[in-house]
Design an enzyme around this catalytic site. Structure first.
Site, PDB file in Angstrom:
ATOM      1  N   LEU A   1       0.812  -1.212   0.000  1.00  0.00           N
ATOM      2  CA  LEU A   1       0.000   0.000   0.000  1.00  0.00           C
ATOM      3  C   LEU A   1       0.841   1.255   0.000  1.00  0.00           C
ATOM      4  O   LEU A   1       0.396   2.307  -0.446  1.00  0.00           O
ATOM      5  CB  LEU A   1      -0.927  -0.003   1.220  1.00  0.00           C
ATOM      6  CG  LEU A   1      -1.916  -1.166   1.318  1.00  0.00           C
ATOM      7  CD1 LEU A   1      -2.668  -1.097   2.642  1.00  0.00           C
ATOM      8  CD2 LEU A   1      -2.883  -1.148   0.141  1.00  0.00           C
TER       9      LEU A   1
ATOM     10  N   GLY B   1       8.212   6.111   7.027  1.00  0.00           N
ATOM     11  CA  GLY B   1       9.381   6.066   7.878  1.00  0.00           C
ATOM     12  C   GLY B   1       9.377   4.852   8.778  1.00  0.00           C
ATOM     13  O   GLY B   1      10.419   4.363   9.200  1.00  0.00           O
ATOM     14  N   MET B   2       8.173   4.347   9.084  1.00  0.00           N
ATOM     15  CA  MET B   2       8.079   3.206   9.975  1.00  0.00           C
ATOM     16  C   MET B   2       8.334   1.890   9.250  1.00  0.00           C
ATOM     17  O   MET B   2       8.779   0.915   9.846  1.00  0.00           O
ATOM     18  CB  MET B   2       6.687   3.210  10.604  1.00  0.00           C
ATOM     19  CG  MET B   2       6.473   2.172  11.664  1.00  0.00           C
ATOM     20  SD  MET B   2       4.774   2.313  12.236  1.00  0.00           S
ATOM     21  CE  MET B   2       4.648   0.756  13.092  1.00  0.00           C
TER      22      MET B   2
ATOM     23  N   ASP C   1       4.335  11.531  14.587  1.00  0.00           N
ATOM     24  CA  ASP C   1       4.447  11.586  13.125  1.00  0.00           C
ATOM     25  C   ASP C   1       3.081  11.875  12.500  1.00  0.00           C
ATOM     26  O   ASP C   1       2.709  11.280  11.489  1.00  0.00           O
ATOM     27  CB  ASP C   1       5.025  10.286  12.561  1.00  0.00           C
ATOM     28  CG  ASP C   1       5.503  10.444  11.111  1.00  0.00           C
ATOM     29  OD1 ASP C   1       5.828  11.587  10.719  1.00  0.00           O
ATOM     30  OD2 ASP C   1       5.552   9.431  10.389  1.00  0.00           O
TER      31      ASP C   1
END
Length: 371
Positions: A15, A19-20, A131
């Site tokens: 998808l 950053g994660m 975030d």
């Protein structure tokens, strides 16, 4: 061949990337349902894994209709850390802004109020998102908004980073000193200051500004320029681009974007209540709207009206302020709805020093980074 995690989560379509880590649509064969699986980037050592599971447990305790629910977490046989979240059907606000442009002022305020309500619940149990940005907020097919990616949230006042990295990019994972997206990060994140719930309020201010104007409040040609903008620049009020934005909303956005966390609203619940009051005023009768928005305008912006007209009657004194800088708002005679709106305690505190009339804004740009 499709990849299967932990013997049950079949990864089907990527998808996006953040950053994660990478997010995948997936199928849970045990419970026969669609889910989203986030493959999490972190340090590949025992300390990084322990940090991940501490964060996952903390996020698992968060339950709110405006937050994507974390269903599971784990470490699969291949050594991949992952989070499993509910599948939400809709569009990220980043996509909404790109495809549809800025929404109506009423819709922007309502969405921001829903986000603030979700943040209030998270902050009450000690979680900071860190975030928040349009790409991490979903407008669902039913018209409500949901905050995503609380998976990198940290318990307030606790350092789960371990001091193993220093990079600032489009988003930084669990094992880094600085976590977030530069276009929405508060000034204190660049100066080594601690972050609490007020960091999320700053990011919410950036998101709300973008919803109102169609562009982020700060931009730069590099991460360094963008950091400098957060630290030094004061953006024009949203009403400069969109005259229908009321003074009360300009004032709230300015407070959310205050450089010093102490100058921001006290908590997310306060922001939610002020946004709800603005929503009620926007949808009220014109006479009540004028009365309530006049009451909620910052004193510095209405000072020109304080002096009586030559030969005219003296203007009644402004309502007194209490110790918190809140107006002791009197009822508006003859308007029962205005009475109710006044009780929602729209704060009248003075604008931040950087927004005083004798200080010109340092300028803004129309780009953005880090979405």
């Amino acid at each position: 061949m499709r990849r299967i995690l932990a013997g049950r989560y079949e990864l089907r379509e990527r998808l996006g990337r953040g950053g994660m880590g990478d997010a995948w649509s997936a199928y849970d064969s045990v419970l026969d349902r669609e889910v989203v699986v986030r493959l999490v980037r972190t340090d590949h050592d025992d300390l990084g894994t322990a940090r991940f599971f501490r964060a996952a447990r903390a996020v698992g305790a968060l339950s709110h209709p405006g937050v994507a629910t974390v269903l599971d977490s784990g470490l699969d046989e291949g050594g991949s850390l992952f989070l499993v979240m509910e599948r939400i059907h809709g569009r990220p606000l980043q996509q909404v802004l790109y495809e549809d442009g800025a929404p109506s002022v009423g819709a922007a305020v309502e969405w921001a109020a829903q986000i603030a309500d979700a943040l209030a619940t998270a902050h009450r149990i000690g979680l900071v998102h860190r975030d928040l940005k349009p790409a991490n907020i979903m407008l669902t097919d039913t018209g409500s908004v949901k905050v995503l990616d609380f998976g990198i949230a940290l318990p307030a006042g606790r350092d789960l980073s371990g001091g193993t990295g220093t990079s600032v990019g489009v988003g930084v994972g669990v094992g880094a000193d600085v976590i977030g997206t530069p276009g929405y990060m508060p000034p204190e994140s660049f100066t080594g200051g601690g972050q609490d719930g007020r960091a999320d309020l700053y990011a919410l201010g950036c998101v709300l500004y973008q919803l109102l104007t169609g562009k982020p409040p700060f931009s730069g040609r590099s991460v360094v320029e963008l950091m400098a903008a957060h630290l030094r620049r004061v953006p024009d009020p949203p009403s400069a681009s969109r005259p229908e934005v009321p003074a009360a909303l300009d004032a709230l956005v300015a407070e959310l974007l205050a450089k010093d966390p102490r100058d921001r609203p006290a908590d997310a619940g306060t922001v939610r209540d002020r946004l709800r009051a603005i929503t009620a005023a926007l949808s009220g009768p014109p006479r009540v709207l004028s009365a309530v928005l006049a009451l909620s305008a910052p004193p510095a912006l209405s000072a020109a009206s304080a002096a009586p007209a030559p030969g005219g009657p003296e203007r009644p004194p402004d309502p007194p302020l209490n110790a918190n800088g809140e107006a002791a708002v009197a009822a508006v005679a003859g308007d029962s709805l205005a009475h109710a709106l006044a009780r929602l305690f729209i704060r009248l505190g003075p604008p931040p020093e950087a927004l005083r009339p004798d200080r010109a804004p340092a300028g803004t740009g129309d780009g953005g980074m880090g979405q």
